[in-house]
Design a protein around this motif. Structure first.
Motif: not given
Ligand code: CMP
Length: 155
Positions: A44-53, A57-63, A110-119
């Protein structure tokens, strides 16, 4: 054209669905140079760091629940314009909106389950690579066949 690096992460849905190999193959076949790769479980700590921006947002807890639910595979790719090239290959954030032929357009609904993240920028790439990799974990190498993917001066 100067070479740049981008951070790419195969998300839990990609591992759970057994799509890592198929999607990695698309990047390899495009000619992108893999320079770092590791499997890990995001806390959870790394998730908050990675997705700081996105933390407020309302979808963050689910993310956060999603991104910490199963392992991920984190990678760095290198090449000319690689940040834009990978984002173009992924398609729009929502798999429902992504154009057919893109990775999300072909495999995600899906919006959330979009398989791959990229910078999404060179600043994000530098920040995200720094979260997951030590400089010593990134390989500087010249694949033997690189001369058959780009002409001299392009890379
Ligand atoms: P990613 O490219 O990793 O960047 C932020 C992530 O948040 C995004 O992919 C999705 O996984 C997720 N996301 C973005 N928008 C939404 C949304 N409206 N609802 C749920 N998840 C979202």
């Amino acid at each position: 054209m100067a070479s740049e690096k981008t951070f790419v992460m195969f998300k839990p849905d990609c591992l759970e669905r057994g799509l890592v190999g198929r999607i990695l193959t698309r990047f390899e076949e495009k000619g992108l140079r893999l320079v770092a790769m590791k499997m890990l479980r995001i806390t959870p700590a790394v998730a908050k760091q990675h997705y700081a921006e996105h933390v407020e947002k309302p979808f963050y807890p689910g993310l956060e629940e999603f991104i910490t639910a199963s392992p991920v595979v984190a990678c760095v790719f290198e090449g000319p314009e690689v940040i834009r090239v990978v984002r173009d290959m992924l398609g729009a954030t929502s798999g429902l909106k992504a154009t057919a032929g893109t990775i999300r357009g072909d495999y995600s609904s899906s919006k959330q389950m979009n398989l791959v993240h990229a910078s999404d920028s060179s600043e994000s790439a530098e920040r995200e690579i720094g979260i997951y990799f030590e400089p010593s974990e990134i390989q500087a190498w010249d694949p033997t066949l690189a001369c058959w993917y780009q002409a001299p001066g392009e890379a």
